[in-house]
Design an enzyme around this catalytic site. Structure first.
Site, PDB file in Angstrom:
ATOM      1  N   ASP A   1      -5.395  -0.238   6.846  1.00  0.00           N
ATOM      2  CA  ASP A   1      -4.692  -0.995   7.276  1.00  0.00           C
ATOM      3  C   ASP A   1      -4.793  -1.776   8.913  1.00  0.00           C
ATOM      4  O   ASP A   1      -5.650  -2.557   9.244  1.00  0.00           O
ATOM      5  CB  ASP A   1      -3.620   0.307   7.474  1.00  0.00           C
ATOM      6  CG  ASP A   1      -2.019  -0.581   7.324  1.00  0.00           C
ATOM      7  OD1 ASP A   1      -1.254  -1.621   7.755  1.00  0.00           O
ATOM      8  OD2 ASP A   1      -1.373   0.506   6.897  1.00  0.00           O
TER       9      ASP A   1
ATOM     10  N   HIS B   1      -5.543  -5.055   8.485  1.00  0.00           N
ATOM     11  CA  HIS B   1      -4.827  -6.127   8.034  1.00  0.00           C
ATOM     12  C   HIS B   1      -4.694  -7.182   8.803  1.00  0.00           C
ATOM     13  O   HIS B   1      -3.152  -7.375   9.244  1.00  0.00           O
ATOM     14  CB  HIS B   1      -3.387  -5.407   7.270  1.00  0.00           C
ATOM     15  CG  HIS B   1      -3.502  -4.552   6.338  1.00  0.00           C
ATOM     16  ND1 HIS B   1      -3.056  -3.530   5.458  1.00  0.00           N
ATOM     17  CD2 HIS B   1      -4.606  -4.745   4.937  1.00  0.00           C
ATOM     18  CE1 HIS B   1      -2.688  -3.316   4.403  1.00  0.00           C
ATOM     19  NE2 HIS B   1      -4.628  -3.631   4.222  1.00  0.00           N
TER      20      HIS B   1
END
Ligand SMILES: *[C@@H]1O[C@H](CO)[C@@H](O)[C@H](O)[C@H]1NC(C)=O
Ligand SMILES: *[C@@H]1O[C@H](CO)[C@@H](O)[C@H](O)[C@H]1NC(C)=O
Ligand SMILES: *[C@@H]1O[C@H](CO)[C@@H](O)[C@H](O)[C@H]1NC(C)=O
Ligand SMILES: *[C@@H]1O[C@H](CO)[C@@H](O)[C@H](O)[C@H]1NC(C)=O
Ligand SMILES: *[C@@H]1O[C@H](CO)[C@@H](O)[C@H](O)[C@H]1NC(C)=O
Length: 404
Positions: free
Chosen positions: A223, A246
């Site tokens: 993430d 991310h």
């Protein structure tokens, strides 16, 4: 004469004694967890042994303490280390702390949690092994109300004037490091590792924090490498490698009432390698709070095959339909953002996406020396998208800019 001489001698001796004694109390008392009932067999739960060592170290009044975890694998259920403590504490981890494989065996939100502490230093060549592999398939709360609650690896809440360095965090169940209401904290030399497809494994997540430095840190996870949430100010990030992951994300912001401004962020000398996003600011399009996101500097940043290298998204709505889907009315004001010397390759044709709010357009966004090439073979060169934004440009500009 001889009286004065011997008085002088006595004075010198006692001074020497005072100096020696203060030296002694300045050296921390070492609490080696192995000498305090811990077993590095990878099976015995050491949670109680660790917390009782913590209590002794934390309440020690005659000087600072050092808790030492030597090499070896120490299985640990959930633990909380709570202050305030009487003196500074060092926590040196050279061994591996092993989380339960079954997430239900951690009864807390955070596997290893530090709260209400000043002057804490964590360091060492050790590893926090979250054993997340067994929990990732259970991370299905969006469709399963009976899903288990997964713990973050390490948390800091209401911690001031502290630091963590050199530790490795491996395969967290949820996020790796969580910071809430932490002020004056340095994070350096940390390694964070989890597979790129592991769900919700944010690297470093923080809200309501100030004066944090993150440097020389490698983050590869599933993430956000770094997630910056409501109320965070004066955050300085440098020499970070991010990927997979991310990117460095501000937000999402604006969804809840009582959110606070996010101000004074710098990100320098950082590499994004194979991430889905790079520099990202996301605010919910259906917005409950009116806050300010301002005074950010992003400088000297390399993008290697990054999905969306620069992405300001004020229409964030991960699970449509959203309340104001057609309106694009985020109430988060973004202003005074400088992007300088950002270069490399973009996987998407849109390398620079600046989609700001219709009701609160972005103000004073400066683009200086941007060089982001589209690395796809089809679709032609990279492009930029601008909506509701005011700013300026200087220097090289690839893709061709779209500011007025
Ligand atoms: C923490 O360190 C600061 C500065 O070094 C000192 O002023 C303060 O008293 C210390 N606090 C504790 C709880 O030791
Ligand atoms: C920590 O720092 C914050 C902000 O400087 C301050 O408001 C808070 O009282 C401090 N907490 C402690 C326990 O010293
Ligand atoms: C963090 O690092 C900076 C720069 O090296 C230093 O000035 C500061 O005292 C450090 N703060 C803490 C809390 O360790
Ligand atoms: C980027 O990641 C790839 C794949 O993991 C790796 O082979 C390469 O060395 C990395 N590049 C840099 C500059 O870190
Ligand atoms: C940008 O600034 C100009 C001049 O101040 C103003 O006329 C224009 O409406 C602004 N545009 C946006 C999108 O805010």
């Amino acid at each position: 004469m001889s009286f004065i001489a011997s008085a002088f001698k006595a004075l010198c001796l006692s001074l020497l004694f005072v100096v020696a004694a203060s030296r002694l109390t300045m050296r921390p008392k070492v609490f080696n967890v192995r000498r305090h009932g811990s077993k590095p067999d990878g099976k015995t739960d050491n949670a109680n042994a660790f917390t009782s060592v913590w209590k002794r170290a934390c309440t020690r009044i005659s000087g600072s303490s050092k808790i030492y975890v030597p090499k070896g694998t120490f299985y640990l259920g959930g633990v909380e280390f709570v202050g305030p403590c009487k003196n500074p504490i060092e926590f040196v981890i050279d061994g591996t702390l092993l989380a339960p494989a079954n997430p239900r065996d951690i009864k807390l939100d955070t596997w290893i949690n530090f709260r209400y502490i000043n002057n804490l230093s964590i360091s060492g060549s050790g590893t926090l092994d979250g054993q997340g592999k067994h929990s990732w398939p259970l991370n299905d709360c969006h469709k399963n109300t009976n899903c288990p609650k997964l713990a973050m690896t390490m948390g800091f809440a209401f911690v001031n004037n502290s630091r963590i360095k050199d530790i490795t965090s491996l395969n967290s169940k949820m996020g790796h490091f969580n910071f809430f209401s932490v002020h004056h904290f340095n994070i350096t030399g940390i390694t964070i590792t989890a597979p790129g497809d592991s769900p919700n494994t944010d690297g470093i997540k923080m809200g309501s924090c100030s004066n944090i430095h993150i440097s020389n840190t490698h983050i590869g996870t599933g993430d956000d490498c770094i997630a910056i949430l409501s109320g965070t100010t004066n955050l300085d990030i440098s020499n970070v490698e991010c990927g997979p992951g991310h990117g460095i994300s501000v937000g999402s912001l604006g969804k809840n009432k009582d959110e606070k401004d996010v101000k004074d962020l710098t990100v320098r000398d950082t590499v994004f390698n194979g991430t889905s996003d790079g520099i990202r600011i996301k605010t919910w399009e259906s917005s409950a709070s009116k806050i300010l996101v301002s005074n950010f500097v992003y400088e000297n940043i390399q993008m290697i095959d990054v999905g969306k290298p620069i992405n300001i998204d004020q229409k964030y709505c991960p699970h449509p339909p959203c309340e104001h889907e057609q309106k694009g009315e985020s109430h988060v004001q973004i202003q005074d953002i400088k992007l300088k010397n950002i270069y490399g390759t973009s996987k998407n044709k849109v390398a620079v996406n600046l989609q700001c709010s219709k009701s609160f357009p972005c103000k004073n966004v400066e683009l200086i020396d941007i060089n982001l090439k589209h690395n796809g073979l089809e679709d032609g060169p990279s492009t930029a998208v601008c909506e509701n934004i005011n700013g300026s440009i200087r220097g090289k500009m690839v893709p061709q800019h779209c500011l007025d």
